[in-house]
Design a protein around this motif. Structure first.
Motif, PDB file in Angstrom:
ATOM      1  N   PRO A  37       0.789  -1.236   0.000  1.00  0.00           N
ATOM      2  CA  PRO A  37       0.000   0.000   0.000  1.00  0.00           C
ATOM      3  C   PRO A  37       0.822   1.288   0.000  1.00  0.00           C
ATOM      4  CG  PRO A  37       0.093  -0.892   2.204  1.00  0.00           C
ATOM      5  CD  PRO A  37       0.787  -1.893   1.303  1.00  0.00           C
ATOM      6  N   THR A  38       2.128   1.201   0.254  1.00  0.00           N
ATOM      7  CA  THR A  38       2.904   2.437   0.422  1.00  0.00           C
ATOM      8  C   THR A  38       3.763   2.830  -0.768  1.00  0.00           C
ATOM      9  OG1 THR A  38       4.703   1.235   1.504  1.00  0.00           O
ATOM     10  CG2 THR A  38       2.978   2.155   2.934  1.00  0.00           C
ATOM     11  N   GLN A  39       4.002   1.920  -1.726  1.00  0.00           N
ATOM     12  CA  GLN A  39       4.879   2.271  -2.848  1.00  0.00           C
ATOM     13  C   GLN A  39       4.332   3.495  -3.578  1.00  0.00           C
ATOM     14  OE1 GLN A  39       5.936  -0.847  -5.611  1.00  0.00           O
ATOM     15  NE2 GLN A  39       6.880   0.578  -7.035  1.00  0.00           N
ATOM     16  N   TRP A  40       3.059   3.493  -3.901  1.00  0.00           N
ATOM     17  CA  TRP A  40       2.437   4.640  -4.562  1.00  0.00           C
ATOM     18  C   TRP A  40       1.457   5.353  -3.648  1.00  0.00           C
ATOM     19  CZ3 TRP A  40       1.059   3.232 -10.333  1.00  0.00           C
ATOM     20  CH2 TRP A  40       2.259   3.114 -11.055  1.00  0.00           C
ATOM     21  N   GLY A  41       1.133   4.761  -2.505  1.00  0.00           N
ATOM     22  CA  GLY A  41       0.199   5.406  -1.586  1.00  0.00           C
ATOM     23  C   GLY A  41      -1.127   5.698  -2.264  1.00  0.00           C
ATOM     24  N   ARG A  42      -1.702   6.846  -1.928  1.00  0.00           N
ATOM     25  CA  ARG A  42      -2.988   7.238  -2.513  1.00  0.00           C
ATOM     26  C   ARG A  42      -2.857   8.318  -3.579  1.00  0.00           C
ATOM     27  NH1 ARG A  42      -5.349   7.109   3.265  1.00  0.00           N
ATOM     28  NH2 ARG A  42      -6.291   5.030   3.278  1.00  0.00           N
ATOM     29  N   THR A  43      -1.647   8.869  -3.745  1.00  0.00           N
ATOM     30  CA  THR A  43      -1.529  10.039  -4.620  1.00  0.00           C
ATOM     31  C   THR A  43      -0.420   9.958  -5.674  1.00  0.00           C
ATOM     32  OG1 THR A  43      -0.072  11.117  -3.027  1.00  0.00           O
ATOM     33  CG2 THR A  43      -2.438  11.566  -2.837  1.00  0.00           C
TER      34      THR A  43
END
Length: 174
Positions: A37-43
């Motif tokens: 979930p953190t490589q590209w995150g939400r943005t």
């Protein structure tokens, strides 16, 4: 390139931007569902980066045509010149020859092996390709390694404050 003969690569245009953004959203969702979930995150990637990739003719689209309608199968940025993020590496690159870097690789999920086809296209056109991915992005690691990319070491991203370590890969068609 495999599959139908209507598949091809082309530069993205500003008209492609809405679909490109939807594919990046799909990529973020897939990574999150698969424990990354953190490589590209939400943005990530930020809209201004995508717009600049299009304006600078870095963003490539892998497309096909079904029923007279073009579909984007995958997309990626081809960045020429020295990538400053890749200068310090914990490990070693295969060589110091001129290379291109692939960034922001994303598949629409419409066909299998789209990322592999993108990597093979880049190798055919540029010969020496570097790319990085997150330790939790097992799918991309598998694609890179199955395409003959060598794991060269670890690099640190400079455009964020946390979760900065990435696995660096290279393949050079001698």
């Amino acid at each position: 390139m495999t599959g139908t003969s209507t598949r091809r690569f082309r530069h993205a245009t500003m008209q492609d931007y809405p679909q490109v953004e939807r594919i990046y959203e799909h990529g973020r969702e897939v990574m999150a569902r698969n424990g990354n979930p953190t490589q590209w995150g939400r943005t990530f990637p930020r809209p201004e980066v995508t717009l600049d990739d299009i304006a600078q003719h870095r963003l490539m689209l892998y497309v096909d045509n079904v029923g007279g309608r073009e579909r984007i199968l995958a997309q990626f940025a081809v960045c020429t010149g020295v990538d400053p993020t890749y200068e310090p590496i914990e490990g070693a690159w295969l060589d110091d020859d001129t290379y291109v870097t692939l960034h922001r690789v994303a598949s629409s999920g419409l066909v299998r092996h789209a990322a592999r086809d993108c990597l093979e296209w880049a190798l055919k056109h540029y010969g020496n390709v570097r790319v990085d991915t997150h330790a939790r992005n097992k799918a991309m690691q598998h694609v890179l390694e199955s395409c003959g990319f060598a794991r060269c070491g670890l690099i640190q991203l400079t455009d964020r404050d946390t979760d900065t370590t990435r696995i660096a890969y290279q393949r050079h068609e001698w």
